[in-house]
Design a protein around this motif. Sequence first.
Motif, PDB file in Angstrom:
ATOM      1  N   GLY A   1      86.771 -55.568 125.362  1.00 14.52           N
ATOM      2  CA  GLY A   1      87.269 -55.436 126.735  1.00 14.52           C
ATOM      3  C   GLY A   1      87.575 -56.807 127.315  1.00 14.52           C
ATOM      4  O   GLY A   1      87.798 -57.781 126.579  1.00 14.52           O
TER       5      GLY A   1
ATOM      6  N   PHE B   1      98.797 -59.178 130.188  1.00 23.13           N
ATOM      7  CA  PHE B   1      98.482 -57.813 129.752  1.00 23.13           C
ATOM      8  C   PHE B   1      99.503 -56.800 130.261  1.00 23.13           C
ATOM      9  O   PHE B   1      99.167 -55.738 130.777  1.00 23.13           O
ATOM     10  CB  PHE B   1      97.070 -57.440 130.220  1.00 23.13           C
TER      11      PHE B   1
ATOM     12  N   LEU C   1      87.091 -60.051 123.227  1.00 17.27           N
ATOM     13  CA  LEU C   1      87.580 -60.187 124.604  1.00 17.27           C
ATOM     14  C   LEU C   1      89.075 -60.557 124.644  1.00 17.27           C
ATOM     15  O   LEU C   1      89.787 -60.363 123.674  1.00 17.27           O
ATOM     16  CB  LEU C   1      86.712 -61.216 125.330  1.00 17.27           C
ATOM     17  N   GLY C   2      89.513 -61.083 125.758  1.00 16.90           N
ATOM     18  CA  GLY C   2      90.946 -61.340 125.912  1.00 16.90           C
ATOM     19  C   GLY C   2      91.253 -62.811 126.164  1.00 16.90           C
ATOM     20  O   GLY C   2      90.472 -63.689 125.821  1.00 16.90           O
TER      21      GLY C   2
ATOM     22  N   LEU D   1      92.729 -66.037 122.299  1.00 15.50           N
ATOM     23  CA  LEU D   1      92.351 -65.079 121.263  1.00 15.50           C
ATOM     24  C   LEU D   1      93.308 -65.200 120.075  1.00 15.50           C
ATOM     25  O   LEU D   1      92.912 -65.078 118.926  1.00 15.50           O
ATOM     26  CB  LEU D   1      92.407 -63.651 121.842  1.00 15.50           C
TER      27      LEU D   1
ATOM     28  N   PHE E   1      81.229 -54.795 121.804  1.00 16.96           N
ATOM     29  CA  PHE E   1      82.007 -54.551 123.019  1.00 16.96           C
ATOM     30  C   PHE E   1      83.429 -55.073 122.868  1.00 16.96           C
ATOM     31  O   PHE E   1      83.629 -56.231 122.463  1.00 16.96           O
ATOM     32  CB  PHE E   1      81.340 -55.243 124.216  1.00 16.96           C
TER      33      PHE E   1
ATOM     34  N   GLY F   1      82.593 -44.049 133.224  1.00 14.80           N
ATOM     35  CA  GLY F   1      82.968 -45.412 133.592  1.00 14.80           C
ATOM     36  C   GLY F   1      81.798 -46.372 133.647  1.00 14.80           C
ATOM     37  O   GLY F   1      80.884 -46.322 132.812  1.00 14.80           O
TER      38      GLY F   1
ATOM     39  N   ASN G   1      93.462 -49.921 125.885  1.00 13.98           N
ATOM     40  CA  ASN G   1      94.833 -50.261 125.456  1.00 13.98           C
ATOM     41  C   ASN G   1      95.185 -49.762 124.054  1.00 13.98           C
ATOM     42  O   ASN G   1      96.313 -49.354 123.801  1.00 13.98           O
ATOM     43  CB  ASN G   1      95.112 -51.756 125.615  1.00 13.98           C
TER      44      ASN G   1
ATOM     45  N   LYS H   1      81.065 -45.290 123.547  1.00 12.87           N
ATOM     46  CA  LYS H   1      81.614 -44.982 124.868  1.00 12.87           C
ATOM     47  C   LYS H   1      83.077 -45.398 124.893  1.00 12.87           C
ATOM     48  O   LYS H   1      83.404 -46.577 124.956  1.00 12.87           O
ATOM     49  CB  LYS H   1      80.846 -45.693 125.987  1.00 12.87           C
ATOM     50  N   PRO H   2      83.991 -44.405 124.847  1.00 17.25           N
ATOM     51  CA  PRO H   2      85.416 -44.743 124.967  1.00 17.25           C
ATOM     52  C   PRO H   2      85.736 -45.167 126.400  1.00 17.25           C
ATOM     53  O   PRO H   2      84.925 -44.945 127.305  1.00 17.25           O
ATOM     54  CB  PRO H   2      86.124 -43.425 124.644  1.00 17.25           C
ATOM     55  N   SER H   3      86.938 -45.735 126.580  1.00 20.36           N
ATOM     56  CA  SER H   3      87.349 -46.099 127.941  1.00 20.36           C
ATOM     57  C   SER H   3      87.717 -44.850 128.732  1.00 20.36           C
ATOM     58  O   SER H   3      88.425 -43.961 128.229  1.00 20.36           O
ATOM     59  CB  SER H   3      88.548 -47.030 127.906  1.00 20.36           C
TER      60      SER H   3
ATOM     61  N   PHE I   1      88.771 -60.634 112.348  1.00 19.89           N
ATOM     62  CA  PHE I   1      89.446 -60.556 113.647  1.00 19.89           C
ATOM     63  C   PHE I   1      88.421 -60.772 114.751  1.00 19.89           C
ATOM     64  O   PHE I   1      87.447 -60.016 114.861  1.00 19.89           O
ATOM     65  CB  PHE I   1      90.154 -59.208 113.807  1.00 19.89           C
TER      66      PHE I   1
ATOM     67  N   SER J   1      78.345 -47.072 131.275  1.00 20.67           N
ATOM     68  CA  SER J   1      78.143 -48.320 130.506  1.00 20.67           C
ATOM     69  C   SER J   1      76.880 -49.024 130.961  1.00 20.67           C
ATOM     70  O   SER J   1      76.108 -49.516 130.147  1.00 20.67           O
ATOM     71  CB  SER J   1      79.286 -49.303 130.738  1.00 20.67           C
TER      72      SER J   1
END
Length: 470
Positions: free
Chosen positions: A200, A348, A223-224, A374, A198, A181, A127, A150-152, A414, A185
Amino acid sequence: MLNPETQIVSTAGQSIDIVREIQHKRFANDSLRPHAARLAILKKFKETVKRYESELIQALKEDLGRSAFESYAADVGLVIDEISYAEKNLRKWMKPRRVPTPLALMPAKSFEVMSPLGQTLIIGPWNYPIQLLLIPLVGALAAGNTVVVKPSELAAACESVLSKILNEAFDDDVVSTFTGGVDVSTLLLSKPWDHIFFTGSTPVGRIVAKAAAATLSPVTLELGGKSPVFVTPDADLQLTARRLVYGKFFNTGQTCVSPDYALVHESHRAKFVDLVKKVVEDFYGQNPKESEDFGRIINQRNLTRLLDLIDADKVALGGDHSAEDRYLAPTILDDVSWDDKVMEEEIFGPILPIIYYKNLPDAIKAVKKRDHPLACYIFSENRGEQSYLLNTLSFGGGCVNDTLVHVSSHHLPFGGVGPSGQGNYHGKNSFDTFSHRKGMMRNPSWLDLPVRYPPYASWKFKLIKLLIGR
Ligand code: NAD
């Protein structure tokens, strides 16, 4: 048959085992420890990011339909700022930190020595694919570590520019990039690391924590979750509507700290939705699909997931979409209930549910029944209400009378709490996250009192009771 592991190589063509071996050697030769070496690495990092500024902005447009303004403000510019801040403060951060010494241990002196952790792994989401990979990387490098990143894979255009930047800016024995992918990972997570960072979703965070437990690798999990916005009776409604719409639809709602839903006092029922609708139109025009400033959903799968959350009976604005260009209009769902589907999971995306509440304690109680958010935002001119909320609800961080902006300060930690994450970063917090704090005591040789040594005569016992445990 070929072992699938041997087919996974870094963007420089090396297997993970080779990368780990060369990074181990590089870390062990201590060349990353001096201040000057870290500074030189950060300098080249910043120069390379700056050189790729327009390619990055273009890639963000391709992946997320983002405006150049949002891409610079929330991705590229933030990374450059973070590097500059680390460059400026690195010497201070690296210095041993003096701490007090208890009376019983005098005349010793106590201090903390900040020590690099070693070999680290950073896995990023799609994102904010630039900053959420590169800002942790600033911390890891400032602290003197080697890094595998490792990018998304879902932000494919950004993944490709990131690979170029990382290969140009760093030697493979300092930073090595693996693209791909879940299989990539999974392979990376099967190795032991001195730290895993991490970012995600919470479900994948659980997978990461489980893999890290098997190798006893320490983790930071960003995380979210569902971040609420409280709008209390004496909130400044015009300002609230503006800042809420800004935070909700920035990056098309695909922000981990996006206001997920609004809890609005029922005294505002008659006017709040109209104010919000008006601001959406002021920002994005009558047809947001035509607006240069309103982005797109990352992929079809997410668009379908979002459409499934929209209850047509509650749509006060938007709801329309177009699959071919991954567009979903800014959507407001009015008078939503806690049992509605949209309240089950992190949204999201550009959907804002509004729930009306009668009193603040009950609204807080309802939020408390769920996972710790969060972020949390409170719009209120009443200091008592602001502190009541801050002191009763557990959440990662947030704002009073604003949304999102707390994330862009280097001075604030953060991170989430509980299912929204563990650990934190940004600025010095990142440096600390990627360092080990050695607790040290320096004891002078000129004084060696016999009281601590056996035989433990009764006078020694009396004396020790005077000094400790009082
Ligand atoms: P995600 O968890 O699906 O993917 C994140 C990374 O994990 C990607 O690199 C992906 O390749 C990898 N991954 C995916 N499945 C995996 C598996 N089974 N095993 C190992 N690795 C796997 O998250 P996402 O969809 O990229 O990002 C959206 C989520 O991230 C949202 O929940 C959002 O709130 C959260 N997020 C949190 C922050 C934060 O700073 N706290 C920031 C951005 C996004």
